[in-house]
Design an enzyme around this catalytic site. Structure first.
Site, short mmCIF file in Angstrom:
data_model
loop_
_atom_site.label_atom_id
_atom_site.label_comp_id
_atom_site.label_asym_id
_atom_site.label_seq_id
_atom_site.Cartn_x
_atom_site.Cartn_y
_atom_site.Cartn_z
N VAL A 18 0.85 -1.19 0.00
CA VAL A 18 0.00 0.00 0.00
C VAL A 18 0.89 1.25 0.00
O VAL A 18 1.87 1.32 0.74
CB VAL A 18 -0.97 0.00 1.21
CG1 VAL A 18 -0.21 -0.05 2.53
CG2 VAL A 18 -1.89 1.21 1.18
N SER A 19 0.58 2.20 -0.87
CA SER A 19 1.26 3.48 -0.95
C SER A 19 2.77 3.26 -1.16
O SER A 19 3.17 2.66 -2.15
CB SER A 19 0.96 4.28 0.32
OG SER A 19 1.32 5.63 0.18
N TRP A 20 3.64 3.73 -0.24
CA TRP A 20 5.08 3.48 -0.36
C TRP A 20 5.35 1.99 -0.50
O TRP A 20 6.20 1.58 -1.29
CB TRP A 20 5.77 4.03 0.89
CG TRP A 20 7.28 3.98 0.89
CD1 TRP A 20 8.12 4.99 0.57
CD2 TRP A 20 8.11 2.87 1.27
NE1 TRP A 20 9.43 4.57 0.71
CE2 TRP A 20 9.45 3.28 1.14
CE3 TRP A 20 7.84 1.58 1.71
CZ2 TRP A 20 10.52 2.44 1.43
CZ3 TRP A 20 8.91 0.73 1.99
CH2 TRP A 20 10.24 1.16 1.85
#
Length: 273
Positions: A100-102
């Protein structure tokens, strides 16, 4: 949190590792999870606990949660090698992978660097790196401010700007966060400077589910469409009304989508992957 927590030293780095559901037989591959920047194991524990039918593993990045602060900076390349070595040490072979995300960027990199270790890939609220459509300045400026972890009042005030309609407060997401060290947060930020997966993604052979919220102010939906265009064997699922933490605000939809994707029969995944 019903997880087995251990401290594992890999190549000179000590990582706090959490494993769920490894104590019982399963017909499913383990799901290896890469978290968002500065986020610790506890932030994702509800998801791991809900997926009772499959083993689930993740670790705190250096300087995050319970992992000691890193002495030297790291890159996606070195962290992918560290992750592979951790799986080897724990006797875990092939995995399904989610980020998720990074952590979505880290998941892309690992799948490209070590394709033989990954069956299917789930990318949530993420992008192909520096070649991305930027989020709203109001959200990005607060995202880069480490006070969102160490100052509860700052987080409460700006939670909706940062994350949309997810549950904040001490009994929600905020209450599960442990502030990262300053060095740990900085090294996570600089690890992805200049990084992009875009040139390599057309050669990605993994079946990939891309999950995006249509109200994400940090990683706008356009990035999910870009990932879908670049990854041949992928599909995009849009979470209506979902912000950057749609996995929390849209918990049941997230779990249902994950199970539907991970448990579906193989399609055109290449055997050589």
């Amino acid at each position: 949190m019903t997880a087995e927590i251990t401290m594992e030293t890999i190549g000179g780095r000590t990582l706090r590792v959490a494993r769920w559901h490894f104590d019982k037989p399963s017909d499913h591959l383990p799901l290896l999870f890469f978290n968002g920047i500065g986020a610790n194991i506890e932030a994702v524990a509800p998801l791991a606990e809900a997926l009772t039918e499959r083993p689930f593993i993740m670790f705190d990045m250096p300087g995050v949660g319970g992992s000691p602060a890193p002495v030297m900076p790291y890159t996606p390349v070195t962290m992918a090698f560290t992750t592979k070595a951790l799986l080897d040490k724990l006797g875990i072979g092939r995995v399904d992978m989610m980020g998720v995300s990074w952590g979505g960027a880290m998941a892309q990199h690992f799948a490209l660097q070590h394709p033989g270790r990954v069956r299917r890939l789930v990318l949530a609220a993420t992008s192909p790196g520096m070649l991305m459509v930027p989020g709203k300045l109001s959200a990005l400026s607060k995202m880069a401010d480490p006070r969102r972890y160490v100052d509860a009042a700052f987080m409460e005030k700006h939670f909706r700007t940062l994350y949309g309609g997810a549950a904040g407060g001490k009994d929600g997401h905020i209450g599960r966060i442990t502030p990262p060290t300053k060095r740990g947060y900085l090294y996570q930020l600089i690890a992805m400077l200049g990084w992009t997966s875009a040139p390599a993604l057309p050669f990605m052979t993994k079946e990939t589910l891309i999950m995006m919220g249509d109200e994400d102010a940090i990683v706008p939906l356009a990035n999910g469409r870009l990932l879908e265009a670049l990854i041949p064997n992928s599909r995009l699922e849009i979470f209506a009304g979902g912000g950057h933490l749609f996995m929390i605000s849209h918990r049941e939809q997230t779990i249902s989508s994950l199970r539907g994707f991970l448990d579906a029969p193989a399609s055109t995944e290449r055997a050589a992957a």
